[in-house]
Design a protein around this motif. Sequence first.
Motif, PDB file in Angstrom:
ATOM      1  N   ARG A  46       0.857  -1.177   0.000  1.00  0.00           N
ATOM      2  CA  ARG A  46       0.000   0.000   0.000  1.00  0.00           C
ATOM      3  C   ARG A  46       0.896   1.230   0.000  1.00  0.00           C
ATOM      4  NH1 ARG A  46      -4.798  -1.869  -1.697  1.00  0.00           N
ATOM      5  NH2 ARG A  46      -5.491  -3.662  -0.434  1.00  0.00           N
ATOM      6  N   LYS A  47       0.579   2.174  -0.867  1.00  0.00           N
ATOM      7  CA  LYS A  47       1.406   3.384  -0.967  1.00  0.00           C
ATOM      8  C   LYS A  47       1.356   4.164   0.339  1.00  0.00           C
ATOM      9  CE  LYS A  47       2.283   7.409  -3.906  1.00  0.00           C
ATOM     10  NZ  LYS A  47       1.811   8.193  -5.073  1.00  0.00           N
ATOM     11  N   GLY A  48       2.508   4.612   0.777  1.00  0.00           N
ATOM     12  CA  GLY A  48       2.579   5.386   2.005  1.00  0.00           C
ATOM     13  C   GLY A  48       3.139   6.776   1.751  1.00  0.00           C
ATOM     14  N   HIS A  49       3.416   7.476   2.811  1.00  0.00           N
ATOM     15  CA  HIS A  49       4.044   8.795   2.698  1.00  0.00           C
ATOM     16  C   HIS A  49       4.985   8.971   3.880  1.00  0.00           C
ATOM     17  CE1 HIS A  49       1.556  10.367   5.981  1.00  0.00           C
ATOM     18  NE2 HIS A  49       0.523   9.781   5.402  1.00  0.00           N
ATOM     19  N   THR A  77       4.014   0.534   2.527  1.00  0.00           N
ATOM     20  CA  THR A  77       3.827  -0.320   3.701  1.00  0.00           C
ATOM     21  C   THR A  77       3.163  -1.604   3.252  1.00  0.00           C
ATOM     22  OG1 THR A  77       3.622   1.579   5.186  1.00  0.00           O
ATOM     23  CG2 THR A  77       2.716  -0.516   5.953  1.00  0.00           C
ATOM     24  N   MET A  78       3.633  -2.736   3.761  1.00  0.00           N
ATOM     25  CA  MET A  78       3.035  -4.000   3.361  1.00  0.00           C
ATOM     26  C   MET A  78       1.579  -4.071   3.824  1.00  0.00           C
ATOM     27  SD  MET A  78       4.437  -7.913   3.868  1.00  0.00           S
ATOM     28  CE  MET A  78       5.755  -7.621   2.674  1.00  0.00           C
ATOM     29  N   ASP A  79       0.706  -4.475   2.905  1.00  0.00           N
ATOM     30  CA  ASP A  79      -0.699  -4.645   3.225  1.00  0.00           C
ATOM     31  C   ASP A  79      -0.846  -5.670   4.351  1.00  0.00           C
ATOM     32  OD1 ASP A  79      -3.653  -4.246   2.141  1.00  0.00           O
ATOM     33  OD2 ASP A  79      -3.377  -6.384   2.528  1.00  0.00           O
ATOM     34  N   ASN A  80      -1.762  -5.399   5.267  1.00  0.00           N
ATOM     35  CA  ASN A  80      -1.888  -6.275   6.436  1.00  0.00           C
ATOM     36  C   ASN A  80      -2.244  -7.708   6.053  1.00  0.00           C
ATOM     37  OD1 ASN A  80      -1.887  -6.417   9.428  1.00  0.00           O
ATOM     38  ND2 ASN A  80      -4.017  -7.043   9.121  1.00  0.00           N
ATOM     39  N   ASN A  81      -3.052  -7.883   5.014  1.00  0.00           N
ATOM     40  CA  ASN A  81      -3.393  -9.238   4.580  1.00  0.00           C
ATOM     41  C   ASN A  81      -2.155  -9.982   4.086  1.00  0.00           C
ATOM     42  OD1 ASN A  81      -6.119  -9.117   5.178  1.00  0.00           O
ATOM     43  ND2 ASN A  81      -6.666  -8.282   3.187  1.00  0.00           N
ATOM     44  N   ALA A  82      -1.310  -9.288   3.314  1.00  0.00           N
ATOM     45  CA  ALA A  82      -0.081  -9.909   2.826  1.00  0.00           C
ATOM     46  C   ALA A  82       0.869 -10.218   3.979  1.00  0.00           C
ATOM     47  CB  ALA A  82       0.603  -9.007   1.807  1.00  0.00           C
ATOM     48  N   LEU A  83       0.846  -9.365   5.002  1.00  0.00           N
ATOM     49  CA  LEU A  83       1.721  -9.572   6.156  1.00  0.00           C
ATOM     50  C   LEU A  83       1.255 -10.743   7.011  1.00  0.00           C
ATOM     51  CD1 LEU A  83       4.072  -8.518   7.969  1.00  0.00           C
ATOM     52  CD2 LEU A  83       2.378  -7.070   9.101  1.00  0.00           C
ATOM     53  N   LEU A 108       6.093 -10.495  13.766  1.00  0.00           N
ATOM     54  CA  LEU A 108       6.319  -9.433  12.802  1.00  0.00           C
ATOM     55  C   LEU A 108       5.155  -8.460  12.909  1.00  0.00           C
ATOM     56  CD1 LEU A 108       7.373 -11.418   9.597  1.00  0.00           C
ATOM     57  CD2 LEU A 108       8.867 -10.243  11.203  1.00  0.00           C
ATOM     58  N   THR A 109       5.437  -7.164  12.980  1.00  0.00           N
ATOM     59  CA  THR A 109       4.369  -6.187  13.127  1.00  0.00           C
ATOM     60  C   THR A 109       4.243  -5.235  11.943  1.00  0.00           C
ATOM     61  OG1 THR A 109       5.847  -4.696  14.368  1.00  0.00           O
ATOM     62  CG2 THR A 109       4.516  -6.252  15.640  1.00  0.00           C
ATOM     63  N   ASP A 110       5.289  -5.115  11.129  1.00  0.00           N
ATOM     64  CA  ASP A 110       5.206  -4.163  10.017  1.00  0.00           C
ATOM     65  C   ASP A 110       6.395  -4.382   9.087  1.00  0.00           C
ATOM     66  OD1 ASP A 110       3.986  -1.922   8.678  1.00  0.00           O
ATOM     67  OD2 ASP A 110       5.639  -0.683   9.371  1.00  0.00           O
ATOM     68  N   VAL A 111       6.189  -4.087   7.803  1.00  0.00           N
ATOM     69  CA  VAL A 111       7.267  -4.121   6.817  1.00  0.00           C
ATOM     70  C   VAL A 111       7.097  -2.909   5.910  1.00  0.00           C
ATOM     71  CG1 VAL A 111       8.337  -5.376   4.903  1.00  0.00           C
ATOM     72  CG2 VAL A 111       7.383  -6.655   6.830  1.00  0.00           C
ATOM     73  N   GLN A 112       8.168  -2.180   5.678  1.00  0.00           N
ATOM     74  CA  GLN A 112       8.132  -1.015   4.790  1.00  0.00           C
ATOM     75  C   GLN A 112       9.268  -1.094   3.779  1.00  0.00           C
ATOM     76  OE1 GLN A 112       8.159   2.603   7.147  1.00  0.00           O
ATOM     77  NE2 GLN A 112       5.927   2.632   7.229  1.00  0.00           N
ATOM     78  N   LEU A 113       9.006  -0.549   2.607  1.00  0.00           N
ATOM     79  CA  LEU A 113      10.012  -0.471   1.541  1.00  0.00           C
ATOM     80  C   LEU A 113      10.070   0.959   1.058  1.00  0.00           C
ATOM     81  CD1 LEU A 113      11.921  -1.790  -0.586  1.00  0.00           C
ATOM     82  CD2 LEU A 113       9.889  -2.117  -2.017  1.00  0.00           C
ATOM     83  N   SER A 114      11.264   1.505   0.963  1.00  0.00           N
ATOM     84  CA  SER A 114      11.427   2.861   0.417  1.00  0.00           C
ATOM     85  C   SER A 114      12.543   2.852  -0.618  1.00  0.00           C
ATOM     86  CB  SER A 114      11.735   3.874   1.530  1.00  0.00           C
ATOM     87  OG  SER A 114      12.837   3.465   2.306  1.00  0.00           O
ATOM     88  N   LEU A 115      12.299   3.546  -1.711  1.00  0.00           N
ATOM     89  CA  LEU A 115      13.262   3.672  -2.806  1.00  0.00           C
ATOM     90  C   LEU A 115      13.486   5.144  -3.112  1.00  0.00           C
ATOM     91  CD1 LEU A 115      11.880   0.947  -5.278  1.00  0.00           C
ATOM     92  CD2 LEU A 115      13.710   0.681  -3.593  1.00  0.00           C
ATOM     93  N   PHE A 116      14.746   5.534  -3.266  1.00  0.00           N
ATOM     94  CA  PHE A 116      15.103   6.911  -3.566  1.00  0.00           C
ATOM     95  C   PHE A 116      15.629   6.989  -4.999  1.00  0.00           C
ATOM     96  CE2 PHE A 116      14.859   6.843   0.931  1.00  0.00           C
ATOM     97  CZ  PHE A 116      14.645   8.141   1.362  1.00  0.00           C
ATOM     98  N   LEU A 123      14.764  -1.513   3.219  1.00  0.00           N
ATOM     99  CA  LEU A 123      13.702  -2.412   3.643  1.00  0.00           C
ATOM    100  C   LEU A 123      13.717  -2.404   5.169  1.00  0.00           C
ATOM    101  CD1 LEU A 123      11.545  -4.574   2.975  1.00  0.00           C
ATOM    102  CD2 LEU A 123      13.357  -6.280   3.172  1.00  0.00           C
ATOM    103  N   THR A 124      12.585  -2.068   5.773  1.00  0.00           N
ATOM    104  CA  THR A 124      12.497  -1.948   7.227  1.00  0.00           C
ATOM    105  C   THR A 124      11.497  -2.963   7.757  1.00  0.00           C
ATOM    106  OG1 THR A 124      12.972   0.417   7.085  1.00  0.00           O
ATOM    107  CG2 THR A 124      12.080  -0.391   9.158  1.00  0.00           C
TER     108      THR A 124
END
Length: 286
Positions: A46-49, A77-83, A108-116, A123-124
Amino acid sequence: MIVDGKISLIQFVYPFLFDGQTLEQRREAVEKAQWRGRQGSLVVWRKGHFPRDDLLAHVERYLNPPENTAPTALIWTMDNNALQSPSGLGGSADWFLTLPRKEIPFQLTDVQLSLFRVGVGFLTVSAKPKSQEVADWLDFLHFFRFIRGQRGVGLQIERRTGIDQISPFFPQPAGGTEKHPEGKGQFSEIVSAILGTAAIEGDMKEWGKGQGTWDTKADWWQEVFVPGQLIPFATLYVDGQDISEEAISELLYRVRNFFPSERVIQPAPDDLRFDHPSLLAYAEGM
């Protein structure tokens, strides 16, 4: 002295480099990424900010540009269903960090991906022990970062499949129980599966001359930290009656240096100061 697991948190960051010219292609791949579920496909991201209230205004505009403006950075942010789904990462299963002398159950409580755009990515993964024991949190902080099995670190996962039945489990995107029949593996395999959602056609290995078919994804990223290690960040809320200043300063020293609970330490007096330069002592007891 116990850790309040409801509000404490540990994040592990995997930094990497990639070809910044592929950012738009990877953006498209990430936003279309799906994992096969039992009842249809699972949207992975899911797109985040980036945080709006915690940044200076010009920095926030830089990271969160207006619509129709080429982004400097992207975050999902990883969608909760996928997580949580057994067809995804299976965060709802029972996860154990296996060490030479013990196992630590965690979630596991959360996964985030950011690309610059400059070709840097992060990957967090947010994860924490289910225990309230300080020793378990210290050991988890120290050992979880060794994702390739260094120092005897591994994963074991299982899930309830019946009233009195527990079965081995491993995330399907990382090979599932077909590859891990005992539910044992390494977290590096899960990192690769997650980053695989940003792979593009140019990352594939072609096989079968003239058949136009593709084999396994090649790594499109390059490690830039210690190979096979994550960078941990901990926020621990510790409760207890009459905790001495000596115990607090030693705990801070261990957390800052990722020392496990059984490590014999001989810190210099300056390392135990509450006004140490590495501490932001902006409130008493924090």
